[in-house]
Design an enzyme around this catalytic site. Sequence first.
Site, short mmCIF file in Angstrom:
data_model
loop_
_atom_site.label_atom_id
_atom_site.label_comp_id
_atom_site.label_asym_id
_atom_site.label_seq_id
_atom_site.Cartn_x
_atom_site.Cartn_y
_atom_site.Cartn_z
N GLU A 1 0.82 -1.22 0.00
CA GLU A 1 0.00 0.00 0.00
C GLU A 1 0.85 1.27 0.00
O GLU A 1 0.36 2.35 -0.31
CB GLU A 1 -0.95 0.01 1.21
CG GLU A 1 -0.29 0.18 2.56
CD GLU A 1 0.32 -1.10 3.13
OE1 GLU A 1 0.85 -1.05 4.26
OE2 GLU A 1 0.29 -2.15 2.43
N SER B 1 8.35 -8.80 5.85
CA SER B 1 8.90 -8.93 7.20
C SER B 1 8.66 -10.32 7.79
O SER B 1 7.77 -11.06 7.35
CB SER B 1 8.27 -7.89 8.12
OG SER B 1 6.93 -8.23 8.43
N CYS C 1 16.67 -6.87 1.72
CA CYS C 1 16.97 -8.03 2.56
C CYS C 1 18.42 -8.47 2.43
O CYS C 1 18.94 -9.15 3.31
CB CYS C 1 16.02 -9.19 2.23
SG CYS C 1 16.08 -9.71 0.51
#
Length: 394
Positions: A187, A237, A292
């Site tokens: 979003e 996450s 990451c």
Amino acid sequence: MATSHLTSQHRPSRIPNLIGGSFVDSKSLTFIDVINPATQEVVSQVPCTTDEEFKAAVSSAKKAFTSWRNTPITKRQRVMLKFQELIRRDMDKLALNVTTEQGKTLRDAQGDVFRGLEVVEHACGMATLQMGEYVSNVSVGIDTYSIREPLGVCAGICPFNFPAMIPLWMFPVAITCGNTFILKPSEKVPGASVMLAELAMEAGLPEGVLNVVHGTHDIVNAICDDDDIKAISFVGSNVAGMHIYARAAAKGKRVQANMGAKNHAVVMPDASVDATVNALVAAGFGAAGQRCMALSTIVFVGGSKLWESKLVERAKALKVNAGTEPDADLGPVISKQAKERIHRLIQSGVESGARLVLDGRNIVVPGYVSGNFIGPTILSDVTANMECYKVFYH
């Protein structure tokens, strides 16, 4: 998260859903502001897709699957060949959107799109990639063979840090294999996914094969719970990934969840100084550390003192600026909340006894005083029990 229920004629543009081959405005009463992290300007507004709209998207994908799975692989590949051509055509436009919504430099944004494009190119060879196997006479009068079949409706749930690359990891391969797809972009950065969906439709993708919905927790849970969705890809996450894996797997879905990371570099005493420092700084501060594969920890064998001044010198030379500025080496972090969290982690390290070798908290970027900027920061004498060490990249 800034939510809005604006009715003004001057409201920002609203991001549509893609349902059944049509880009349609959501009837949702709740919209989320998409914020430019360098300026705090509202770029657009993204809806929290309603339950009815979500069900319509899944129904459309389920209906399209019947004919799409039986479409010859050469025809599906042809759509991908056209799709990659259109991505190349609109590369600059896509990169500018990524920078505007996510904040990374234009150079990084170009790389974001290009890495995704490579997956589309890979999907163009699906005819050989999805070949099965045949073994004759495994026993008397018995041959064995395996075939690879599409699963049905699949879904992708994407993070904010690679607005183009990660959606392109997901839906091109899935649909070229004969599946249909529900894409849920972050979003915070929905624009690139919608632009890519527009290009996929322009490339000739039949209606219903790709659908795009938006939102936060509710839409993610709906994806996990819907019986017609057979598989989910997720990047993001640890907390979200473990929730999605557990909830979707309980429903019998196939789930692949790529989650947070903790990356270490081990530097030996005889390492080449220039090459090592350049690699460490690029890995640690590139993309403002929001990936990451970002390097958060360096372990120096034999001690760090001799390396610190070199690292500080190189890190200080990095130009922190809005991603649209040509001299920018790193842009802002994604949100005010992310900036505040990083500030707290730095301070907790200091309070726990770490030595602050380079402090980037008070950086001011001329012309972008409201931006979520943090300069390169280095803590030394860190121990494994400190909060600043234990944190994973989300």
